[in-house]
Design an enzyme around this catalytic site. Structure first.
Site, PDB file in Angstrom:
ATOM      1  N   VAL A   1      27.117  65.371  15.140  1.00 14.95           N
ATOM      2  CA  VAL A   1      25.952  64.359  15.814  1.00 14.95           C
ATOM      3  C   VAL A   1      25.387  63.325  14.703  1.00 14.95           C
ATOM      4  O   VAL A   1      25.212  62.497  15.011  1.00 14.95           O
ATOM      5  CB  VAL A   1      24.885  65.486  16.177  1.00 14.95           C
ATOM      6  CG1 VAL A   1      23.583  64.673  16.707  1.00 14.95           C
ATOM      7  CG2 VAL A   1      25.600  66.325  17.238  1.00 14.95           C
TER       8      VAL A   1
ATOM      9  N   GLU B   1      23.780  57.197  17.839  1.00 16.89           N
ATOM     10  CA  GLU B   1      23.034  56.876  18.832  1.00 16.89           C
ATOM     11  C   GLU B   1      22.607  56.151  19.230  1.00 16.89           C
ATOM     12  O   GLU B   1      22.383  55.431  20.568  1.00 16.89           O
ATOM     13  CB  GLU B   1      22.014  58.232  18.971  1.00 16.89           C
ATOM     14  CG  GLU B   1      22.712  59.654  19.001  1.00 16.89           C
ATOM     15  CD  GLU B   1      22.919  59.939  17.556  1.00 16.89           C
ATOM     16  OE1 GLU B   1      22.489  59.103  16.537  1.00 16.89           O
ATOM     17  OE2 GLU B   1      23.338  61.138  17.344  1.00 16.89           O
TER      18      GLU B   1
ATOM     19  N   ASP C   1      35.902  20.099  31.805  1.00 13.71           N
ATOM     20  CA  ASP C   1      35.884  19.069  32.954  1.00 13.71           C
ATOM     21  C   ASP C   1      35.292  17.793  32.289  1.00 13.71           C
ATOM     22  O   ASP C   1      34.556  17.969  31.322  1.00 13.71           O
ATOM     23  CB  ASP C   1      35.243  19.384  34.217  1.00 13.71           C
ATOM     24  CG  ASP C   1      35.511  18.321  35.365  1.00 13.71           C
ATOM     25  OD1 ASP C   1      36.551  17.815  35.280  1.00 13.71           O
ATOM     26  OD2 ASP C   1      34.639  18.357  36.157  1.00 13.71           O
TER      27      ASP C   1
END
Length: 926
Positions: free
Chosen positions: A285, A290, A332
């Protein structure tokens, strides 16, 4: 009666009576009953948007990504390890992050939907033989409707009647020059060039027309290209791929570390299996970041917010980071790099040439030439040319909120604006010299003329048109105020200057006039034939016009080149115009290769790949060809951004890694296909987006360095415990490890996600495709530099506190007040080293002083929060029991406060040395 709709161009060569018969219609249109039945059969005249995922599916996706799943598992691990509160906290982080991400996506989509409006709302249609306003969506094949200047064409249609009709087809072709249309069929040059067919989504620039709808909705050319767009599946963004990779890497590292510590605890320390398992789960962990997903989402969201202020609307959060990785922009020309507004650049008279400059409209009766004011009173030939151009003109240009509002064609508008720049009022000129007769422009003679009343004794024919079709009717020439015979030398000189303008990509127009020998009556004027009137002309001069580049585009192109981003112009315009504009704004050099659509069709994939390696421009291309170019670039490993506003751009926008559409001039299909919409249609906004995209990726990497830095001092206590075989009690408990990961580190880490772009970020090349967030530099900085220093300081803090309690004479305590005091000091030392780390991580190369010590308020809020949270944990009895902490005394706080400053200054020194070395290497290379 037909069972399915044919393409509009299929009706070009069919006799109009046959068109009526096939569509079961006529000159008076359809009946209401016919229209109702056809609407039931063919559906609404609308363009279907790309089918979107359901909101529920989009919502769920935010909670089942790889990182989200890892967080769910982390919560289970924390609960299983006996830390239920922290397990729930992890889940809360996941839930909040998912809701936040969904909200950002929903808000961006909602804003985008408000922009998606293209086709006109109502059209004047003949139903039951009478004209009536009908919603455009209700038009069906066989409907007869009328158009005038300013209208949008609602369907593909066959022209029945037309007067001076000119249609702007740039939305389909990319060609900025309007096409002349008539009821007579002529094939024309290129796609959509049939003279008697008009197409949905285009606009009437001049004249009037009556037409019959032959294809509606998704059966129009507009709709067919939309289908091609919808068939393209959007690929996973590079950021999503990289986050998936990072999640797998971190998961493997965390699990490997957990297994290692589990086995070591059993066989080396001889811990019970259950206790070893909980110990290993705590380590797993501890190594899971986290805060990664919230930080990534916040970084992207902050980027989106900053881009919105810079006129760029991002539809997908990941798009902004993808743009930061772009290596090639396929752009373009019309409306993107240029203003989509024809402007007179040069006026050529036999006696003098003028380069027109100056901005705005009225200029106090003077026109600026070469930055100098020219008084028309002293320039009679120029005055006459401008007056003729203004009188022989059907376009109106009004100034609305400081901008030109054009009702008519861009070509004629440029002449009106030239008149206004010169201080002349077109309306006043028309009032003083009223029009008596008009000979409309047509594509055969390529001229327009009008007869004006100059005074009671003079009627003057004012004419403008193409040089080749005008010059052959000009036996005379105006030279320095005198009319004389035109010589061969004059014709050669005029042709030479015209070629010069053409080479520059300018479009020239000849101006001429004729004063009639006698005043004609109204009947005589009405009987006068066009060819009879447009003879014996006096050639006055040439106007040369262009679609000017946007002012901001020059700097934007320079920034792209500095950032090693290649720009490729892909346009439907002519080769001369395309190359002229591209070289003028600095996209390419004069040596660039120009490839036409026909040449592109003949190229193999290998030949196209080789051509794309050098300087290149694409001109006269079709929609599927733009798609081919983007695909070829991606095959070469490029990350491609494709910009555009027309329907012809949509397939390439969808295929590209990121599509950028124009918000003002862009079509519905283009906006639907794009990932980002520029609300100001400004190419320069793309550069700002690139900078934001690079900042986002950089911020995620900074967060990663910061969060991994704390893993080393968190792991060090366990390493000491294992290698001492338990003789050194754990200097940090599992609850305290998770306190750093989920408590003190979270806000500063999120603060890094909102960091502004680092100075000089646009002077670096795009990151390589094989570069990763977790690379050697990140690992070295996090583990071998910041991490080791933090480990040394926190370990010293642990033993320093034990020394105050009598160690080494007294054995290290493994429980009780003294033990809690030592672990608390270890925890506090890690927190204060992280305060230094978050400041150091704000920049990768530049000095934090240059970025601004206090420029990121969230960082400072995070640091204050860390200290306040630590105080709560160590001085509140409830949390002391929960987190195994003990109160700190004044001596401890003085020790802790001294930690960040030297660590920050040492890193500033390292960055300074690194910059000096990089500068010397750059000088030596140059």
């Amino acid at each position: 009666m037909m069972d399915k709709q044919k393409r509009g161009r299929d009706y070009a060569t069919v006799n109009i009576d046959q068109v009526y018969q096939e569509l079961n219609s006529g000159q008076t249109g359809l009946s209401s009953e016919q229209a109702h039945n056809l609407l039931e059969k063919f559906g609404l005249n609308t363009i279907q948007k790309t089918k979107r995922e359901s909101q529920f599916k989009v919502f769920i996706k935010n909670f089942v990504s790889l990182m989200a799943i890892l967080l769910w598992v982390s919560g289970f691990v924390a609960i299983f390890a006996g830390t239920t509160e922290l397990g729930i906290a992890i889940w809360c982080v996941n839930i909040i992050n998912g809701l936040f991400s969904f909200y950002q996506q929903h808000a961006a989509q909602k804003a985008t939907d408000s922009l998606l409006k293209m086709l006109p709302s109502y059209t004047k249609v003949l139903r039951n033989g009478k004209p009536q306003q009908v919603e455009t969506s209700q038009i069906v094949p066989g409907d007869v409707f009328t158009l005038q200047a300013g209208d949008s064409v609602p369907t593909d249609a066959r022209i029945i009647e037309a007067i001076s009709l000119q249609v702007d087809e740039s939305a389909l072709t990319g060609e900025s020059v309007p096409e002349s249309k008539s009821a007579t069929y002529k094939k024309g040059d290129g796609q959509f060039a049939e003279s008697n067919i008009i197409y949905a989504g285009t606009n009437v620039g001049n004249g009037t027309a009556t037409a019959i709808a032959v294809a509606t909705g998704m059966h129009t050319e507009f709709g067919r290209i939309a289908k091609l767009t919808h068939s393209q599946k959007k690929t996973i963004s590079p950021l999503q791929l990289e986050l998936n990779r990072l999640t797998k890497q971190i998961s493997l590292i965390a699990i490997a570390i957990g297994i290692t510590f589990f086995l070591a605890a059993i066989f080396f320390v001889h811990y019970p299996v259950a206790k070893s398992f909980i110990f290993a789960l705590g380590m797993i962990v501890a190594f899971i970041p986290e805060g990664l997903l919230p930080t990534v989402t916040l970084s992207l969201a902050r980027g989106v917010q900053r881009m919105a202020k810079k006129h760029a609307l991002v539809k997908d959060l990941n798009s902004i980071e993808t743009l930061g990785e772009t290596t090639v922009i396929c752009s373009d020309k019309t409306g993107t790099l240029t203003q989509n507004q024809m402007t007179i650049d040069h006026v050529w008279l036999p006696s003098k040439e003028y380069q027109v400059t100056g901005k705005g409209y009225y200029n106090n009766g003077k026109i600026q030439v070469n930055q100098q004011d020219i008084d028309l009173k002293n320039e009679p030939d120029l005055n006459l040319l401008i007056t003729i151009a203004a009188l022989d003109n059907d376009t109106q240009v009004q100034e609305v909120d400081g901008k030109a509002k054009i009702l008519g064609t861009p070509t004629e508008a440029s002449l009106i604006i030239l008149t206004q720049k010169a201080g002349l009022d077109p309306d006043e000129l028309a009032k003083n010299s009223p029009r008596l007769r008009e000979f409309p422009f047509d594509s055969d003679r390529k001229r327009m003329s009008s007869i004006q009343k100059i005074d009671d004794q003079t009627q003057r024919l004012c004419l403008k048109g193409s040089l080749s079709d005008t010059l052959k009717h000009c036996p005379y020439i105006l030279d320095n105020g005198q009319v004389r015979d035109m010589t061969d030398d004059d014709r050669d000189k005029i042709s030479a200057i015209n070629k010069t303008y053409a080479a520059k990509g300018l479009r020239s127009m000849a101006i001429a006039y004729r004063d009639f020998a006698k005043v004609m009556t109204k009947d005589e004027l009405a009987q006068l034939e066009t060819e009879q009137a447009e003879q014996e002309l006096v050639f006055v001069g040439l106007t040369a016009m262009s679609d000017p580049p946007r002012e901001e585009v020059f700097d934007a192109v320079k920034k792209c080149h500095a950032a090693n981003i290649k720009i490729i112009m892909v346009t439907g315009d002519s080769t001369l115009t395309a190359k002229s504009v591209a070289t003028q704004i600095g996209i390419v050099s004069d040596q660039a290769r120009v490839v036409t659509g026909n040449e592109l069709d003949q190229m193999t994939d290998e030949e196209l790949g080789e051509a794309l390696a050098g300087e290149i421009i694409f001109a006269r291309v079709a929609p599927e060809q733009k798609y081919k170019i983007v695909s070829a670039l991606q095959a070469r490993g490029e990350i491609v951004a494709s910009t555009g506003d027309g329907v012809n751009d949509a397939p390439a926008l969808k295929k590209a890694d990121i599509g950028v559409a124009m918000g003002k001039m862009g079509t519905d299909v283009a906006k639907d296909a794009a990932d980002m919409i520029l609300t100001d249609d400004n190419f320069a906004s793309i550069v700002a987006a690139i900078e934001e995209g690079r900042a986002v990726y950089s911020n995620i990497q900074k967060f990663l360095i910061y969060i991994l830095t704390s893993n080393v001092p968190e792991a060090m206590p366990s390493i000491l415990f294992l290698f001492s075989r338990g003789l050194i009690p754990l200097p940090l408990t599992v609850m305290q490890i998770l306190t750093v990961d989920l408590g003190t580190d979270l806000i500063p880490a999120i603060g890094l996600g909102s960091e502004q772009s680092e100075p000089g970020i646009m002077n670096q090349p795009p990151r390589r495709r094989d570069a990763h967030l977790l690379n050697k530099g990140v690992i070295w900085k996090a583990f071998a530099w910041y991490g080791l220093i933090a480990s040394a300081i926190s370990t010293f803090a642990y033993f320093f506190t034990n020394m105050q309690n009598g160690w080494p004479e007294v054995a290290l305590a493994s429980s009780g007040y003294n033990y809690h005091e030592a672990t608390t000091m270890t925890l506090a030392a890690i927190i204060f080293t992280q305060i230094a780390a978050v400041m150091n991580c704000r920049t990768q190369k530049a000095s934090v002083f240059k970025a601004g010590i206090f420029s990121n308020r969230l960082i400072w809020v995070g640091m204050v929060f860390e200290i306040c949270l630590l105080a709560v944990l160590v001085y509140t009895p409830f949390f002391q029991g929960l987190f195994n902490t003990a109160p700190l005394n004044l001596r401890d706080w003085l020790f802790l406060i001294c930690i960040p400053i030297p660590l920050f200054l040492i890193e500033e020194l390292r960055k300074y040395v690194a910059r000096r070395i990089a500068a010397k290497q750059k000088v030596s290379v140059n």
